[in-house]
Design an enzyme around this catalytic site. Structure first.
Site, PDB file in Angstrom:
ATOM      1  N   HIS A 153      -0.483   6.188  -3.243  1.00 28.53           N
ATOM      2  CA  HIS A 153      -0.963   4.833  -3.536  1.00 28.53           C
ATOM      3  C   HIS A 153      -0.053   4.182  -4.591  1.00 28.53           C
ATOM      4  O   HIS A 153       0.905   4.772  -5.050  1.00 28.53           O
ATOM      5  CB  HIS A 153      -2.380   4.885  -4.116  1.00 28.53           C
ATOM      6  N   GLU A 210      -0.181  -2.215  -1.082  1.00 30.24           N
ATOM      7  CA  GLU A 210       0.600  -1.357  -1.989  1.00 30.24           C
ATOM      8  C   GLU A 210       1.945  -1.026  -1.351  1.00 30.24           C
ATOM      9  O   GLU A 210       2.251   0.121  -1.037  1.00 30.24           O
ATOM     10  CB  GLU A 210      -0.225  -0.106  -2.326  1.00 30.24           C
TER      11      GLU A 210
END
Length: 419
Positions: free
Chosen positions: A306, A182
């Site tokens: 995230h 990510e």
């Protein structure tokens, strides 16, 4: 001689980056519970080696699946046979990765030539760690770099501490990059660290916050995984620990916390991207954070960043029951998202992990909330699936800039509501 050549071939194969030529990312907009069950069956089938970027959990949420070129025909036949409509979000993943790599390498050469740092680019672990040293050198009375432990592969884990003095003052924790692929998360962490250092002394609200509280920021919460995404497999999510009795490596570090460990939404299969690990806090990367938080004992907020899906979430993930402070956390989250949206109009959803994304046990903010850190939040940054984990670098600064407005609101609220 033949043995030497064979050895060289094996070494070359081990060093070769995983190729995603022809791999596609398929989106399914689920229309019924029956379709969810069919997709869940597909997810359990290890033979096709599918990579679910967004999991099948609700008719209200899309399902994104990376399908290898070798399985494309079978997967599409499966979906068509069961009347499950789908669309193609990314037609050839490797093309996007080639563009990303070329852009990253070009930026590296430019930075070396100009001796500068581009916050709108993706960087390697070594470059980020070197930049941290520069930040500390430029702001020695505000920023320090603390090694909180070592990773499984013995890399240092550095947290940046922003403090104007005092011991164990009320503090805010923030981590980025717990899931290594990510990349916009780690890049947002770098931008945010620079923003905090640059704005102290000029931004009255941030200055007042740092005059009474400390901020800890762990930019690379999964350093081994991050290096692996740069060198071997761009789509790697987990840690790099060895699983006893399995050929598969790694544990999902956000299923490894001691919060309903090994419950719903975590896998006991070491080859799964959601593998919870052999025991709670088995991953040294998780344990390092646990030890710091516990030994400090005065953290008032815990924020984990995230990507992707554009969500701001609070506990629980392990259960859909409301936490005691649900109304307050929801209110803080909605106000923070309002600030975020004000910059570019980016839309976020707010809610508990279980209710707005999926049930997931062993998550970090469930653990921090249960420890008594009331203001526990998790962000899922841009986008909503057009690029997924391969967000173009030209979206780093816009993403970080809008996220900062939400982060700042949360931090100000924590400052103004001591407990």
């Amino acid at each position: 001689m033949r043995g030497i050549w064979l050895l060289m071939l094996l070494v070359a194969a081990a060093k070769a980056e995983k190729d995603f030529t022809g791999d596609q990312v398929i989106r399914v907009n689920v229309q019924s519970e029956e379709q969810i069950q069919l997709l869940q069956a597909l997810e359990r089938d290890q033979d096709w080696e599918l990579d679910f970027w967004l999991h099948p959990v609700s008719t209200e949420l899309p399902v994104d699946i990376r399908v290898s070129v070798s399985s494309l025909r079978d997967v599409k036949d499966y979906l068509n046979t069961h009347g499950i409509p789908f669309s193609i979000m990314i037609s050839n993943l490797q093309e996007l990765l080639d563009e990303e790599k070329a852009e990253t390498e070009e930026n590296q050469m430019k930075e070396r030539r100009t001796r500068s740092f581009n916050f709108g680019a993706y960087h390697t672990l070594e470059t980020i760690y070197s930049w941290m040293d520069l930040l500390v050198a430029e702001h020695p009375h505000l920023v320090s770099k603390q090694e909180i432990g070592r990773s499984y592969e013995n890399r240092p884990m550095y947290a940046l501490k922003f403090s104007t003095g005092g011991k164990k003052r009320p503090a805010i924790w923030m981590d980025t990059g717990i899931h290594s692929r990510e990349w916009v998360s780690q890049a947002t962490g770098v931008w945010t660290a620079n923003k905090i250092a640059a704005d102290y002394g000029t931004d009255a609200s941030l200055t007042s916050l740092l005059n009474t509280m400390d901020i800890y920021l762990l930019i690379l919460a999964n350093p081994d995984g991050y290096v692996y995404t740069h060198t071997q497999n761009r789509m790697w999510r987990k840690t790099r620990s060895k699983s006893p009795g399995s050929v598969c490596h790694g544990v999902d570090p956000n299923r490894n916390w001691d919060a309903e460990f090994a419950g719903p939404g975590a896998s006991n299969n070491p080859c799964s991207d959601s593998y919870h690990g052999p025991s709670a806090h088995s991953e040294i990367e998780v344990m390092n954070v646990v030890n710091l938080i516990r030994s400090h004992g005065n953290f008032k907020a815990f924020i984990s960043v995230h990507a992707y899906s554009q969500l701001l979430m609070y506990p629980y993930g392990s259960s859909c029951r409301n936490v005691a402070h649900q109304p307050e956390l929801d209110s803080v989250g909605r106000a923070a998202v309002q600030k975020l949206t004000s910059l570019y109009g980016t839309r976020y959803k707010v809610g508990s992990i279980c209710k707005i994304i999926y049930q997931a046990s062993g998550g970090s903010i469930d653990w921090s909330y249960n420890l008594g850190i009331k203001y526990s939040f998790a962000f899922e940054l841009r986008d909503t699936g057009r690029y997924g984990f391969v967000l173009p670098a030209n979206q780093i600064i816009p993403t970080a800039s809008e996220t900062w407005l939400a982060l700042k609101h949360i931090m100000e609220y924590v400052r103004d509501h001591p407990y």
